[in-house]
Design a protein around this motif. Structure first.
Motif, PDB file in Angstrom:
ATOM      1  N   ARG A  37      -2.198  10.497  -5.407  1.00 47.79           N
ATOM      2  CA  ARG A  37      -3.097  10.315  -3.868  1.00 47.79           C
ATOM      3  C   ARG A  37      -3.960   8.971  -3.835  1.00 47.79           C
TER       4      ARG A  37
ATOM      5  N   ALA B 234      -1.173   6.173  -4.371  1.00 48.14           N
ATOM      6  CA  ALA B 234      -0.158   5.877  -3.454  1.00 48.14           C
ATOM      7  C   ALA B 234      -0.091   4.753  -2.691  1.00 48.14           C
TER       8      ALA B 234
ATOM      9  N   GLN C  18       7.605   7.203  -1.911  1.00 48.37           N
ATOM     10  CA  GLN C  18       7.535   8.748  -2.055  1.00 48.37           C
ATOM     11  C   GLN C  18       8.347   9.369  -3.191  1.00 48.37           C
TER      12      GLN C  18
ATOM     13  N   SER D  59      -4.151  -2.365  -1.077  1.00 46.91           N
ATOM     14  CA  SER D  59      -4.280  -1.294   0.022  1.00 46.91           C
ATOM     15  C   SER D  59      -5.013  -1.562   0.960  1.00 46.91           C
TER      16      SER D  59
ATOM     17  N   GLY E 293      -2.940   8.458   2.548  1.00 45.56           N
ATOM     18  CA  GLY E 293      -2.255   9.660   1.645  1.00 45.56           C
ATOM     19  C   GLY E 293      -2.029  11.022   2.398  1.00 45.56           C
TER      20      GLY E 293
ATOM     21  N   GLU F 294     -11.410   7.930  -1.524  1.00 45.38           N
ATOM     22  CA  GLU F 294     -10.668   6.685  -1.077  1.00 45.38           C
ATOM     23  C   GLU F 294     -10.783   6.143   0.143  1.00 45.38           C
TER      24      GLU F 294
END
Length: 418
Positions: free
Chosen positions: A25, A28, A50, A114, A141, A219
């Motif tokens: 998670r 990702a 994915q 990110s 996520g 996150e």
């Protein structure tokens, strides 16, 4: 937010091996950002990532990689190439992949992929609801089903909405890079709101067997730190980070050993994270005097008052009530009104707080309204009304700990004699 916060508030191989689900998670959005930066094709890249995550879920428990992030990027890159080659325009796609693979968008030192992905998903070419949905899916996520629940729409409707958003990002020709400085402020409101939603889902999950999702909350805090580093003079970015830190500081005390919910008034405050509280209080204390406080700063100030109280009975409810009244003027909404009613009750008594719940029809199907009503009715000396409200709240609650807690509160109230 309030005393009834649980009703009203809403790499290394060792890391991967210890908790592969959490590792996936967290990694990702970083992996998706790296793949999009390297190859472009945002829409296809997410599919490739994915599939890499699914492969990792199968392989990591028995054979964790030394560098999970690099492993995921490599697998996703290979899968992206396969997906592009399968397209009817095979030759053109292969040439595009080859060219992009050798002319990579440079990685900006000190910039997290990110974070770039976060601002890209909040592109002004997208409508606000599409910005939120795409960011929750790609950066936060959340699954498509979880995003659909947040927007109160069917899952297939949300899948189509996210698909259209990805196509618009692709069609915009947007480079994988942070927007120019003059554009960042325009996107910031959406960015902060998305991080707020991600944190809320981590702080109190909407569905499932667990009350909290610490990976999501962590996150959101990480991304909020990055945004603040990028825009150090933005007061609301600082306020949001402070709010997250002050709220997440209570995480360990919010559930018992068996996972059951522990309301704030009953929490062992020695289990609260003192370092996070100190950081959050210092941040909001420096921020508030610098201008007219926005909604995140006001919520952080409320959270600070809760965290500073050595015991529940020492909470400064009159000041919290005043802050909620200011928040209602700055950012009115049903949840703010609900928390204001709690603060009024704690400061002045249930006779003044209960009538404030009557107009909250927007929350008629939200368990938090009925849980707050139940608690206030108990305080007002109406046990049977409280019992009925607890049972209604339990029937609407989304997580197992919430349902168990609310049913237990109802069970403690004896049925009235006929």
């Amino acid at each position: 937010m309030a005393a009834l916060e649980d009703h009203a508030w809403s790499g290394s191989a060792g890391f991967a091996a210890a908790d592969p689900d959490q590792a996936l998670r967290i990694l990702a959005p970083q992996v998706l950002g790296a793949v999009v930066r390297r190859y472009g094709h945002f829409d296809v890249a997410e599919d490739a990532v994915q599939e890499a995550l699914l492969a990792a879920a199968r392989q990591w428990p028995g054979d964790p990689p030394q560098d999970p992030r690099a492993w995921l990027i490599a697998v996703a890159s290979r899968r992206l190439t396969d997906l592009l080659r399968a397209d009817q325009a095979r030759r053109r796609r292969e040439e595009t992949v080859f060219r992009l693979a050798h002319v990579v968008q440079p990685e900006v030192p000190g910039t997290d992929d990110s974070l770039v992905l976060l601002f890209m998903c909040c592109h002004p070419a997208l409508k606000p609801d599409a910005q939120l949905a795409l960011t929750l899916r790609a950066v936060g996520g959340l699954t498509t089903a979880e995003v659909a629940r947040a927007f109160l729409v069917p899952e297939d409707t949300m899948a189509r909405r996210i698909g259209r958003a990805k196509q618009r990002v692709k069609a915009s020709g947007l480079p994988f890079a942070l927007p120019p400085a003059e554009e960042r402020q325009n996107r910031l409101d959406v960015v902060l709101h998305v991080l707020y939603l991600i944190f809320n889902e981590g702080y109190t999950a909407t569905r499932g067997d667990s009350l909290q999702r610490p990976d999501l909350a962590a996150e959101a805090i990480r991304l909020a730190r990055l945004v603040r580093r990028l825009l150090p003079d933005d007061l609301e970015a600082a306020g949001l980070l402070a709010l997250m830190l002050l709220s997440d500081a209570r995480r360990e005390a919010r559930t018992a050993a068996d996972g059951s919910l522990v309301p704030m008034a009953e929490q062992d405050r020695t289990r609260w994270n003192a370092a996070q509280i100190a950081e959050g209080i210092e941040l909001i204390t420096r921020t508030l005097p610098r201008g007219v406080p926005g909604p995140y700063q006001l919520q952080a100030a409320i959270a600070a008052l809760h965290d500073e109280a050595p015991a529940a009975e020492a909470t400064d409810w009159p000041q919290i009530m005043a802050l909620y009244e200011l928040l209602m003027r700055r950012a009115p909404g049903p949840m703010v009104a609900l928390n204001h009613a709690v603060a009024v009750t704690m400061a002045r008594g249930p006779a003044e707080g209960l009538p404030l719940l009557d107009g909250l029809t927007a929350l008629a199907n939200d368990h938090r309204l009925h849980a707050v009503r139940a608690h206030l009715l108990e305080m007002a000396g109406d046990p049977q009304g409280a019992r009925a409200a607890y049972l209604t709240a339990a029937s609407l609650a989304g997580t197992l700990p919430q349902r168990r807690y609310l049913n237990a509160r109802a069970a403690k109230i004896p049925r009235s004699n006929p």
